[in-house]
Design a protein around this motif. Sequence first.
Motif, short mmCIF file in Angstrom:
data_model
loop_
_atom_site.label_atom_id
_atom_site.label_comp_id
_atom_site.label_asym_id
_atom_site.label_seq_id
_atom_site.Cartn_x
_atom_site.Cartn_y
_atom_site.Cartn_z
N ALA A 111 41.09 43.55 44.18
CA ALA A 111 41.00 42.37 43.31
C ALA A 111 40.27 41.21 43.98
O ALA A 111 39.33 40.65 43.40
CB ALA A 111 42.39 41.94 42.87
N ALA A 112 40.68 40.85 45.17
CA ALA A 112 40.12 39.67 45.84
C ALA A 112 38.65 39.88 46.20
O ALA A 112 37.85 38.95 46.11
CB ALA A 112 40.92 39.34 47.10
N ARG A 113 38.30 41.10 46.58
CA ARG A 113 36.91 41.36 46.97
C ARG A 113 36.07 41.82 45.79
O ARG A 113 34.88 42.05 45.94
CB ARG A 113 36.88 42.37 48.11
CG ARG A 113 37.60 41.80 49.35
CD ARG A 113 37.50 42.71 50.52
NE ARG A 113 36.24 42.62 51.22
CZ ARG A 113 35.95 41.75 52.18
NH1 ARG A 113 36.83 40.85 52.54
NH2 ARG A 113 34.79 41.76 52.78
N ARG A 114 36.71 41.97 44.64
CA ARG A 114 36.02 42.41 43.41
C ARG A 114 35.17 43.65 43.67
O ARG A 114 33.97 43.67 43.39
CB ARG A 114 35.20 41.28 42.82
CG ARG A 114 36.06 40.13 42.40
CD ARG A 114 35.25 39.06 41.74
NE ARG A 114 36.15 38.01 41.29
CZ ARG A 114 35.86 36.75 41.29
NH1 ARG A 114 34.68 36.33 41.70
NH2 ARG A 114 36.74 35.87 40.87
N LEU A 115 35.81 44.65 44.24
CA LEU A 115 35.10 45.87 44.61
C LEU A 115 34.51 46.55 43.37
O LEU A 115 35.17 46.65 42.35
CB LEU A 115 36.02 46.83 45.35
CG LEU A 115 36.58 46.34 46.68
CD1 LEU A 115 37.42 47.43 47.33
CD2 LEU A 115 35.49 45.88 47.62
N ILE A 116 33.28 46.99 43.52
CA ILE A 116 32.60 47.73 42.46
C ILE A 116 32.15 49.06 43.05
O ILE A 116 32.32 49.32 44.24
CB ILE A 116 31.39 46.93 41.90
CG1 ILE A 116 30.40 46.61 43.02
CG2 ILE A 116 31.86 45.65 41.21
CD1 ILE A 116 29.07 46.03 42.54
N ALA A 117 31.54 49.90 42.22
CA ALA A 117 31.09 51.22 42.65
C ALA A 117 30.35 51.09 43.98
O ALA A 117 29.60 50.14 44.17
CB ALA A 117 30.19 51.84 41.60
#
Length: 181
Positions: free
Chosen positions: A135-141
Amino acid sequence: MLTTTVPVPDLRPGSAAEPKWDGFRARVIVDAGQVVLSSRQGTEMGPSFPEVVAGAVQLPDATALDGELVVWDTAGRIAFERLQNRLARRGAGAVRAAQELPAHFVAFDLLPLCGTDTTGWPYRRRRAALEPVFAARRLIAPWALCPSATEADVVREWLTWASVGMEGWSSRGWTAPTSRR
């Protein structure tokens, strides 16, 4: 711990479950700018999956994730045969394969986090630390957070996901330190 087949799903009180994907068990370690992607047996997999290695810049330093490498096809179904074919590719061939059908790393556990060893923590605490990383790092693919549930109805619903390539589910003690699969 490897998964085993059971005739009836039984989520015991005090435990959590996760889907079991049809992929390769893997671990990714990020430490001082170096990225190691390896199999459960320790085989280096990074050269075959450059998109996962490149995506590691999204992760905090001195962190390791345990998870499953998967490839979804254009219909949204896990394509295990395409994943298998990726292992032999290196260099330009691996880059082309990553562009055609990229691999994803479905994370289900956190090992060290920012240099803090979490392996002695109960699963509930490790999971509580893993979710904010996404959530905090807004991880994407290529990153995906594996679902986790403590409700038996949710786990039974997962069993209908066979059409997308889920093999079943695995359970962990929610309150005691455990290893997965």
